[in-house]
Motif scaffolding. Structure first.
Motif, PDB file in Angstrom:
ATOM      1  N   LEU A  45      38.039  25.478 -59.218  1.00  0.00           N
ATOM      2  CA  LEU A  45      38.580  25.679 -57.871  1.00  0.00           C
ATOM      3  C   LEU A  45      39.109  27.105 -57.728  1.00  0.00           C
ATOM      4  CD1 LEU A  45      40.602  22.347 -57.648  1.00  0.00           C
ATOM      5  CD2 LEU A  45      38.349  22.813 -56.665  1.00  0.00           C
ATOM      6  N   GLU A  46      38.849  27.696 -56.580  1.00  0.00           N
ATOM      7  CA  GLU A  46      39.348  29.036 -56.273  1.00  0.00           C
ATOM      8  C   GLU A  46      40.016  29.020 -54.910  1.00  0.00           C
ATOM      9  OE1 GLU A  46      37.926  33.719 -55.812  1.00  0.00           O
ATOM     10  OE2 GLU A  46      36.433  32.136 -55.683  1.00  0.00           O
ATOM     11  N   TRP A  47      41.277  29.400 -54.871  1.00  0.00           N
ATOM     12  CA  TRP A  47      42.002  29.524 -53.604  1.00  0.00           C
ATOM     13  C   TRP A  47      41.391  30.677 -52.802  1.00  0.00           C
ATOM     14  CZ3 TRP A  47      45.260  33.851 -52.611  1.00  0.00           C
ATOM     15  CH2 TRP A  47      45.915  33.797 -51.378  1.00  0.00           C
ATOM     16  N   VAL A  48      41.190  30.433 -51.482  1.00  0.00           N
ATOM     17  CA  VAL A  48      40.510  31.406 -50.618  1.00  0.00           C
ATOM     18  C   VAL A  48      41.443  32.004 -49.569  1.00  0.00           C
ATOM     19  CG1 VAL A  48      38.698  31.666 -48.854  1.00  0.00           C
ATOM     20  CG2 VAL A  48      38.239  30.374 -50.960  1.00  0.00           C
ATOM     21  N   SER A  49      42.304  31.171 -48.974  1.00  0.00           N
ATOM     22  CA  SER A  49      43.186  31.688 -47.942  1.00  0.00           C
ATOM     23  C   SER A  49      44.222  30.656 -47.551  1.00  0.00           C
ATOM     24  CB  SER A  49      42.376  32.094 -46.696  1.00  0.00           C
ATOM     25  OG  SER A  49      43.207  32.756 -45.751  1.00  0.00           O
ATOM     26  N   SER A  50      45.349  31.143 -47.041  1.00  0.00           N
ATOM     27  CA  SER A  50      46.409  30.277 -46.536  1.00  0.00           C
ATOM     28  C   SER A  50      46.940  30.832 -45.231  1.00  0.00           C
ATOM     29  CB  SER A  50      47.564  30.189 -47.540  1.00  0.00           C
ATOM     30  OG  SER A  50      47.158  29.600 -48.745  1.00  0.00           O
ATOM     31  N   ILE A  51      47.366  29.931 -44.342  1.00  0.00           N
ATOM     32  CA  ILE A  51      47.965  30.324 -43.071  1.00  0.00           C
ATOM     33  C   ILE A  51      49.173  29.432 -42.812  1.00  0.00           C
ATOM     34  CG2 ILE A  51      46.413  28.798 -41.754  1.00  0.00           C
ATOM     35  CD1 ILE A  51      46.465  30.964 -39.506  1.00  0.00           C
ATOM     36  N   SER A  52      50.258  30.051 -42.388  1.00  0.00           N
ATOM     37  CA  SER A  52      51.467  29.288 -42.116  1.00  0.00           C
ATOM     38  C   SER A  52      51.327  28.518 -40.805  1.00  0.00           C
ATOM     39  CB  SER A  52      52.674  30.222 -42.055  1.00  0.00           C
ATOM     40  OG  SER A  52      52.532  31.157 -40.999  1.00  0.00           O
ATOM     41  N   SER A  53      52.253  27.618 -40.570  1.00  0.00           N
ATOM     42  CA  SER A  53      52.183  26.765 -39.386  1.00  0.00           C
ATOM     43  C   SER A  53      52.258  27.574 -38.088  1.00  0.00           C
ATOM     44  CB  SER A  53      53.302  25.727 -39.422  1.00  0.00           C
ATOM     45  OG  SER A  53      54.562  26.362 -39.527  1.00  0.00           O
ATOM     46  N   ASP A  54      52.970  28.709 -38.152  1.00  0.00           N
ATOM     47  CA  ASP A  54      53.111  29.533 -36.953  1.00  0.00           C
ATOM     48  C   ASP A  54      52.148  30.720 -36.924  1.00  0.00           C
ATOM     49  OD1 ASP A  54      56.198  31.185 -38.088  1.00  0.00           O
ATOM     50  OD2 ASP A  54      54.162  31.166 -38.885  1.00  0.00           O
ATOM     51  N   SER A  55      51.238  30.757 -37.893  1.00  0.00           N
ATOM     52  CA  SER A  55      50.228  31.822 -38.030  1.00  0.00           C
ATOM     53  C   SER A  55      50.825  33.191 -38.350  1.00  0.00           C
ATOM     54  CB  SER A  55      49.355  31.945 -36.762  1.00  0.00           C
ATOM     55  OG  SER A  55      48.656  30.764 -36.513  1.00  0.00           O
ATOM     56  N   ASN A  56      52.100  33.250 -38.640  1.00  0.00           N
ATOM     57  CA  ASN A  56      52.733  34.541 -38.932  1.00  0.00           C
ATOM     58  C   ASN A  56      52.478  35.026 -40.360  1.00  0.00           C
ATOM     59  OD1 ASN A  56      53.796  34.951 -36.381  1.00  0.00           O
ATOM     60  ND2 ASN A  56      55.758  33.997 -36.866  1.00  0.00           N
ATOM     61  N   TYR A  57      52.145  34.103 -41.237  1.00  0.00           N
ATOM     62  CA  TYR A  57      51.919  34.452 -42.634  1.00  0.00           C
ATOM     63  C   TYR A  57      50.515  34.033 -43.022  1.00  0.00           C
ATOM     64  CZ  TYR A  57      56.946  34.989 -42.591  1.00  0.00           C
ATOM     65  OH  TYR A  57      58.211  35.382 -42.276  1.00  0.00           O
ATOM     66  N   ILE A  58      49.737  35.008 -43.469  1.00  0.00           N
ATOM     67  CA  ILE A  58      48.343  34.795 -43.848  1.00  0.00           C
ATOM     68  C   ILE A  58      48.097  35.515 -45.156  1.00  0.00           C
ATOM     69  CG2 ILE A  58      45.976  35.451 -43.258  1.00  0.00           C
ATOM     70  CD1 ILE A  58      46.648  34.862 -40.331  1.00  0.00           C
ATOM     71  N   TYR A  59      47.424  34.846 -46.079  1.00  0.00           N
ATOM     72  CA  TYR A  59      47.198  35.407 -47.407  1.00  0.00           C
ATOM     73  C   TYR A  59      45.755  35.198 -47.839  1.00  0.00           C
ATOM     74  CZ  TYR A  59      52.281  34.884 -47.380  1.00  0.00           C
ATOM     75  OH  TYR A  59      53.605  34.932 -47.037  1.00  0.00           O
ATOM     76  N   TYR A  60      45.275  36.147 -48.639  1.00  0.00           N
ATOM     77  CA  TYR A  60      43.922  36.089 -49.216  1.00  0.00           C
ATOM     78  C   TYR A  60      43.959  36.638 -50.636  1.00  0.00           C
ATOM     79  CZ  TYR A  60      42.739  36.329 -44.195  1.00  0.00           C
ATOM     80  OH  TYR A  60      42.662  36.128 -42.838  1.00  0.00           O
ATOM     81  N   PRO A  61      43.056  36.179 -51.497  1.00  0.00           N
ATOM     82  CA  PRO A  61      42.894  36.858 -52.789  1.00  0.00           C
ATOM     83  C   PRO A  61      42.060  38.127 -52.589  1.00  0.00           C
ATOM     84  CG  PRO A  61      41.330  35.072 -52.605  1.00  0.00           C
ATOM     85  CD  PRO A  61      42.171  35.025 -51.353  1.00  0.00           C
ATOM     86  N   ASP A  62      42.068  38.977 -53.572  1.00  0.00           N
ATOM     87  CA  ASP A  62      41.313  40.227 -53.478  1.00  0.00           C
ATOM     88  C   ASP A  62      39.825  39.984 -53.261  1.00  0.00           C
ATOM     89  OD1 ASP A  62      43.292  42.026 -55.977  1.00  0.00           O
ATOM     90  OD2 ASP A  62      43.631  41.635 -53.842  1.00  0.00           O
ATOM     91  N   SER A  63      39.314  38.865 -53.785  1.00  0.00           N
ATOM     92  CA  SER A  63      37.875  38.595 -53.739  1.00  0.00           C
ATOM     93  C   SER A  63      37.331  38.432 -52.321  1.00  0.00           C
ATOM     94  CB  SER A  63      37.542  37.360 -54.569  1.00  0.00           C
ATOM     95  OG  SER A  63      38.268  36.230 -54.092  1.00  0.00           O
ATOM     96  N   VAL A  64      38.190  38.097 -51.358  1.00  0.00           N
ATOM     97  CA  VAL A  64      37.697  37.883 -49.984  1.00  0.00           C
ATOM     98  C   VAL A  64      38.444  38.726 -48.948  1.00  0.00           C
ATOM     99  CG1 VAL A  64      37.075  35.519 -50.612  1.00  0.00           C
ATOM    100  CG2 VAL A  64      39.218  35.949 -49.359  1.00  0.00           C
ATOM    101  N   ARG A  65      39.543  39.362 -49.370  1.00  0.00           N
ATOM    102  CA  ARG A  65      40.347  40.134 -48.406  1.00  0.00           C
ATOM    103  C   ARG A  65      39.484  41.221 -47.766  1.00  0.00           C
ATOM    104  NH1 ARG A  65      44.199  41.515 -51.583  1.00  0.00           N
ATOM    105  NH2 ARG A  65      45.513  39.701 -51.124  1.00  0.00           N
ATOM    106  N   GLY A  66      39.592  41.326 -46.439  1.00  0.00           N
ATOM    107  CA  GLY A  66      38.822  42.308 -45.681  1.00  0.00           C
ATOM    108  C   GLY A  66      37.479  41.773 -45.209  1.00  0.00           C
ATOM    109  N   ARG A  67      37.045  40.635 -45.753  1.00  0.00           N
ATOM    110  CA  ARG A  67      35.765  40.036 -45.346  1.00  0.00           C
ATOM    111  C   ARG A  67      35.965  38.693 -44.652  1.00  0.00           C
ATOM    112  NH1 ARG A  67      32.163  38.452 -49.064  1.00  0.00           N
ATOM    113  NH2 ARG A  67      33.745  37.977 -50.647  1.00  0.00           N
ATOM    114  N   PHE A  68      36.980  37.951 -45.080  1.00  0.00           N
ATOM    115  CA  PHE A  68      37.240  36.622 -44.523  1.00  0.00           C
ATOM    116  C   PHE A  68      38.490  36.677 -43.639  1.00  0.00           C
ATOM    117  CE2 PHE A  68      35.192  33.791 -48.061  1.00  0.00           C
ATOM    118  CZ  PHE A  68      34.015  34.518 -47.948  1.00  0.00           C
ATOM    119  N   THR A  69      38.495  35.844 -42.587  1.00  0.00           N
ATOM    120  CA  THR A  69      39.655  35.750 -41.703  1.00  0.00           C
ATOM    121  C   THR A  69      39.958  34.287 -41.418  1.00  0.00           C
ATOM    122  OG1 THR A  69      39.090  37.850 -40.622  1.00  0.00           O
ATOM    123  CG2 THR A  69      40.638  36.395 -39.476  1.00  0.00           C
ATOM    124  N   ILE A  70      41.174  33.882 -41.739  1.00  0.00           N
ATOM    125  CA  ILE A  70      41.616  32.521 -41.463  1.00  0.00           C
ATOM    126  C   ILE A  70      42.332  32.506 -40.113  1.00  0.00           C
ATOM    127  CG2 ILE A  70      43.850  32.782 -42.624  1.00  0.00           C
ATOM    128  CD1 ILE A  70      43.562  29.892 -43.647  1.00  0.00           C
TER     129      ILE A  70
END
Lengths: 118, 107
Positions: A45-70
């Motif tokens: 398993l590889e974590w890809v992205s997370s988004i907070s309930s209010d969309s204010n906090y969004i995170y990505y690993p280096d492997s997808v940052r800049g290419r993927f958008t949650i």
């Protein structure tokens, strides 16, 4: 009953784009943080992205940052993953998962397969 | 980024055995660890959260312990349905990383 149903997977050429969706039901979607996790064939398993309930906090690993958008649309009880500049190594089953109250992912969808190949 | 290392990667055991899987973190993560079970072709299922709290509906033969950098998942008496792959996950930093997995097979 909590349900998460992913859709939007398929075959795409390297460099192409795809948008995954996750339809949520059985809980108050707007109050939960949400996540995407992927699993390449025969791999872990590889974590890809997370988004907070209010969309204010969004995170990505280096492997997808800049290419993927949650993103999320609480009016539609839906979570999205926009994937651009896809590579062969992005080939995987993509799961959406709800962040539970106790630091965990307590509910998962069945997954949608993304295949990046020419 | 925090790295998680599970051991062993592969485990062969018999019905009724007690087994323990270890997850070591590259830095302290308090008790923010979850454990999942995954069967082939299926999504993962949550077993344990906060290092030692059993998720609703999970059999009591599963237990978790640890804090800081070392965590364990124990199955007290293996049942046929327990043969699967197990993953630990840390949820402290801005990346919710997983261990590489432990595949548990029938001896």
């Amino acid at each position: 009953e909590v349900q998460l149903v992913e859709s939007g997977g398929g075959l795409v050429k390297p460099g192409g784009s795809l948008r995954l969706s996750c339809a949520a039901s059985g809980f108050t979607f707007s109050t939960y943080n949400m996540n995407w996790v992927r699993q390449a064939p025969g791999r872990g398993l590889e974590w890809v992205s997370s988004i907070s309930s209010d969309s204010n906090y969004i995170y990505y690993p280096d492997s997808v940052r800049g290419r993927f958008t949650i993103s999320r649309d609480d009016a539609k009880n839906s979570l999205y993953l926009q994937m651009n500049s896809l590579r062969a190594e992005d080939t995987a089953v993509y799961y959406c998962a709800r962040a539970g109250d106790g630091y965990s992912y307590d509910y998962w969808g069945q997954g949608t397969l993304v295949t990046v190949s020419s | 980024d925090i790295q998680l290392t599970q051991s062993p990667s592969f485990l062969s055991a018999s019905i009724g055995d007690r087994v323990t899987i270890t997850c070591r973190a590259s830095q302290g993560i308090s008790s923010y660890v979850a454990w999942y079970q995954q069967k082939p072709g299926k999504a993962p299922n949550l077993l344990i959260y906060a290092a030692s709290t059993l998720h609703s509906g999970v059999p009591s033969r599963f237990s978790g312990s640890g804090s800081g950098t070392e965590f364990t998942l124990t199955i007290s008496s293996l049942q046929p349905e327990d043969f699967a792959t197990y993953y630990c996950q840390q949820l402290t930093s801005y990346s919710d990383t997983f261990g590489q997995g432990t595949r548990l097979e029938i001896k």
